[in-house]
Design a protein around this motif. Structure first.
Motif, PDB file in Angstrom:
ATOM      1  N   GLU A  39      -2.978 -39.901  -3.142  1.00  0.00           N
ATOM      2  CA  GLU A  39      -3.214 -39.382  -4.489  1.00  0.00           C
ATOM      3  C   GLU A  39      -4.182 -38.210  -4.500  1.00  0.00           C
ATOM      4  OE1 GLU A  39      -5.081 -41.409  -8.331  1.00  0.00           O
ATOM      5  OE2 GLU A  39      -2.980 -41.979  -8.000  1.00  0.00           O
ATOM      6  N   ARG A  40      -5.160 -38.195  -3.618  1.00  0.00           N
ATOM      7  CA  ARG A  40      -6.141 -37.112  -3.613  1.00  0.00           C
ATOM      8  C   ARG A  40      -5.506 -35.780  -3.218  1.00  0.00           C
ATOM      9  NH1 ARG A  40      -7.784 -36.095   1.625  1.00  0.00           N
ATOM     10  NH2 ARG A  40      -7.135 -37.646   3.164  1.00  0.00           N
ATOM     11  N   LEU A  41      -4.355 -35.815  -2.557  1.00  0.00           N
ATOM     12  CA  LEU A  41      -3.650 -34.593  -2.207  1.00  0.00           C
ATOM     13  C   LEU A  41      -2.506 -34.295  -3.170  1.00  0.00           C
ATOM     14  CD1 LEU A  41      -3.406 -34.922   1.677  1.00  0.00           C
ATOM     15  CD2 LEU A  41      -5.087 -33.639   0.337  1.00  0.00           C
ATOM     16  N   ARG A  42      -1.982 -35.314  -3.808  1.00  0.00           N
ATOM     17  CA  ARG A  42      -0.809 -35.130  -4.664  1.00  0.00           C
ATOM     18  C   ARG A  42      -1.177 -34.629  -6.051  1.00  0.00           C
ATOM     19  NH1 ARG A  42       3.912 -39.568  -6.233  1.00  0.00           N
ATOM     20  NH2 ARG A  42       4.912 -38.245  -7.799  1.00  0.00           N
ATOM     21  N   TYR A  43      -2.353 -35.026  -6.569  1.00  0.00           N
ATOM     22  CA  TYR A  43      -2.721 -34.673  -7.941  1.00  0.00           C
ATOM     23  C   TYR A  43      -3.912 -33.725  -7.960  1.00  0.00           C
ATOM     24  CZ  TYR A  43       0.436 -38.313  -9.503  1.00  0.00           C
ATOM     25  OH  TYR A  43       1.564 -39.079  -9.729  1.00  0.00           O
ATOM     26  N   LEU A  44      -3.914 -32.847  -8.935  1.00  0.00           N
ATOM     27  CA  LEU A  44      -5.030 -31.932  -9.141  1.00  0.00           C
ATOM     28  C   LEU A  44      -6.264 -32.703  -9.608  1.00  0.00           C
ATOM     29  CD1 LEU A  44      -2.966 -29.126 -10.881  1.00  0.00           C
ATOM     30  CD2 LEU A  44      -3.842 -29.117  -8.537  1.00  0.00           C
ATOM     31  N   PRO A  45      -7.465 -32.153  -9.382  1.00  0.00           N
ATOM     32  CA  PRO A  45      -8.684 -32.947  -9.593  1.00  0.00           C
ATOM     33  C   PRO A  45      -8.834 -33.577 -10.973  1.00  0.00           C
ATOM     34  CG  PRO A  45      -9.195 -30.972  -8.350  1.00  0.00           C
ATOM     35  CD  PRO A  45      -7.765 -30.849  -8.755  1.00  0.00           C
ATOM     36  N   LEU A  46      -8.614 -32.837 -12.047  1.00  0.00           N
ATOM     37  CA  LEU A  46      -8.803 -33.411 -13.368  1.00  0.00           C
ATOM     38  C   LEU A  46      -7.779 -34.497 -13.651  1.00  0.00           C
ATOM     39  CD1 LEU A  46     -10.499 -33.369 -15.890  1.00  0.00           C
ATOM     40  CD2 LEU A  46      -9.010 -31.573 -16.819  1.00  0.00           C
ATOM     41  N   ALA A  47      -6.556 -34.286 -13.218  1.00  0.00           N
ATOM     42  CA  ALA A  47      -5.523 -35.305 -13.382  1.00  0.00           C
ATOM     43  C   ALA A  47      -5.867 -36.551 -12.584  1.00  0.00           C
ATOM     44  CB  ALA A  47      -4.169 -34.758 -12.936  1.00  0.00           C
ATOM     45  N   ARG A  48      -6.366 -36.356 -11.376  1.00  0.00           N
ATOM     46  CA  ARG A  48      -6.733 -37.489 -10.520  1.00  0.00           C
ATOM     47  C   ARG A  48      -7.864 -38.297 -11.155  1.00  0.00           C
ATOM     48  NH1 ARG A  48      -7.353 -34.592  -6.309  1.00  0.00           N
ATOM     49  NH2 ARG A  48      -9.613 -34.603  -6.113  1.00  0.00           N
ATOM     50  N   SER A  49      -8.851 -37.607 -11.693  1.00  0.00           N
ATOM     51  CA  SER A  49      -9.966 -38.305 -12.335  1.00  0.00           C
ATOM     52  C   SER A  49      -9.505 -39.070 -13.568  1.00  0.00           C
ATOM     53  CB  SER A  49     -11.054 -37.295 -12.724  1.00  0.00           C
ATOM     54  OG  SER A  49     -11.581 -36.659 -11.584  1.00  0.00           O
ATOM     55  N   ALA A  50      -8.629 -38.429 -14.362  1.00  0.00           N
ATOM     56  CA  ALA A  50      -8.143 -39.084 -15.568  1.00  0.00           C
ATOM     57  C   ALA A  50      -7.322 -40.319 -15.225  1.00  0.00           C
ATOM     58  CB  ALA A  50      -7.307 -38.105 -16.383  1.00  0.00           C
ATOM     59  N   ARG A  51      -6.513 -40.220 -14.189  1.00  0.00           N
ATOM     60  CA  ARG A  51      -5.701 -41.370 -13.780  1.00  0.00           C
ATOM     61  C   ARG A  51      -6.589 -42.511 -13.287  1.00  0.00           C
ATOM     62  NH1 ARG A  51      -0.271 -40.402 -12.781  1.00  0.00           N
ATOM     63  NH2 ARG A  51      -0.275 -41.917 -11.080  1.00  0.00           N
TER      64      ARG A  51
END
Length: 297
Positions: free
Chosen positions: A265-277
Motif C-alpha cells: 500500500e505504501r507504494l500503490r497509494y499517494l501519501p494523502l490517500a494512504r493516510s486517509a485510508r
C-alpha cells in the motif's frame, strides 16, 4: 455537507476513493489536463497566466496535492476549494476566438472539472479494468460532489450521466481545438527542466542524465496523454493515434494491471490517500459505497 455547512468531499469506499489516490491516477492526469486546455478560454488562461513552462514540476505537484485534498482532505477540501476560486479571480483575457473570458465563468470552470469524468472512465479500461454501469454512475455522482467542493453550482453541471454525454459531445463539436497549450503538452521536442523536487543526490543525478532521459520520457508522456484521452475527444482536437499505438497501449496497460495490485500500500497509494485510508480503517469506517470500489483484475 461538512460540519461547517459546506459541501463535503465524496465519502470513503466509493469509486473515486479508489481511483484518485492510486498511483495509476498519475498516468491519467496528463490526458485530463490536455482535454481541459483544449477549450479556447481555458487554454488561453493557462497560456497567459500559468507557470507550467517555467515551473512544471512545482505546478504539477501543486495540482496533484489539490486534487488529493478534494477527495481525501475532509474539512480541508472546502478550504482548498475556496483557495482555488480566490486564485482564479484575476485570470481573464481574450481567447483564440476573440472572446473575452474569465477563469470563473461557470461554463469555463465547469468544463475544467467535467473533463476528469470521461478521462477516468476511459483510462480505467486500460490501467485498472472497465467500470461497470453502476460504478460509472457512482463515479459521476461523486465527481459532481467534488464539483460542489470546488464551488460549481448544480445548475452549471449536468446532474445525471444521461445529461452529461450530450453536453460533452456538444463541447467536443463546438468548442475544443488544438490550442497552443495542447500542442505543447503533446510535443516531444520542447525543453523541460530537470526535476527540482526530492533528495539532493537524486536531483543531481537526474540533472546530469537529463539530456539522455528527456527524449524518451517526453515521447512516453505524449503517448500516454493522447492514448488515455477518450477517442472522440482525441478526434475532435485532431490528435493522431494509430492502430500500432493502440496495441502498444493495450500491452502497457496489461503490464500495469498485473504489477500495481501486488504492490504494498505504501507504494500503490499517494501519501494523502494512504493516510486517509489508514485513518478510516482505524475507526472502522472504511466501507464500500454503492457502486462498489474499483478493483484490479
Amino acid at each position: 455537507m461538512s460540519s461547517a455547512g459546506e459541501p463535503a468531499p465524496p465519502p470513503p469506499g466509493g469509486v473515486l476513493w479508489s481511483l484518485a489516490g492510486d498511483i495509476r491516477g498519475l498516468l491519467m492526469l496528463p490526458a485530463a489536463l490536455t482535454l481541459q486546455v483544449a477549450h479556447p478560454a481555458v487554454g488561453a488562461g493557462v497560456d497567459e497566466h500559468s507557470v507550467f513552462r517555467t515551473d512544471p514540476w512545482g505546478r504539477g505537484e501543486r495540482s496533484l496535492s489539490s486534487l488529493q485534498l478534494w477527495v481525501y482532505g475532509g474539512e480541508a477540501a472546502a478550504e482548498e476549494g475556496r483557495r482555488l476560486r480566490k486564485l482564479h479571480r484575476t485570470i481573464q483575457g481574450t481567447d483564440t476566438r476573440g472572446r473575452r473570458y474569465h477563469a470563473l465563468t461557470p461554463a469555463n470552470y465547469a468544463w475544467v472539472h467535467a473533463t476528469g469524468f470521461p478521462v477516468y472512465r476511459h483510462a480505467s479500461r486500460y490501467l485498472i479494468r472497465p467500470l461497470a454501469e453502476a460504478q460509472e454512475r457512482a463515479l459521476y455522482q461523486e465527481w459532481l460532489q467534488v464539483g460542489r467542493v470546488l464551488g460549481i453550482h448544480d445548475r452549471d453541471m449536468p446532474q445525471t450521466i444521461e445529461e452529461f454525454w450530450p453536453y460533452y459531445r456538444s463541447m467536443l463539436a463546438e468548442e475544443v481545438e488544438a490550442t497552443v497549450v495542447v500542442r505543447e503538452l503533446v510535443a516531444t521536442d520542447l525543453p523541460v527542466p530537470p526535476p527540482d523536487r526530492g533528495p539532493l543526490a537524486l536531483r543531481l543525478i537526474l540533472k546530469a542524465l537529463w539530456p539522455v532521459l528527456l527524449p524518451p520520457l517526453a515521447r512516453f508522456r505524449s503517448f500516454l496523454t493522447v492514448g488515455l484521452m477518450p477517442p472522440d475527444a482525441r478526434e475532435a482536437i485532431g490528435l493522431d493515434w494509430t492502430p500500432g499505438q493502440e496495441r502498444r497501449l493495450q500491452r502497457f496497460g496489461a503490464v500495469v494491471r498485473r504489477i500495481v495490485p501486488v504492490l504494498p500500500e505504501r507504494l500503490r497509494y499517494l501519501p494523502l490517500a494512504r493516510s486517509a485510508r489508514a485513518e478510516r480503517r482505524a475507526d472502522g469506517r472504511l466501507r464500500p459505497r454503492p457502486g462498489g470500489p474499483v478493483r484490479s483484475g
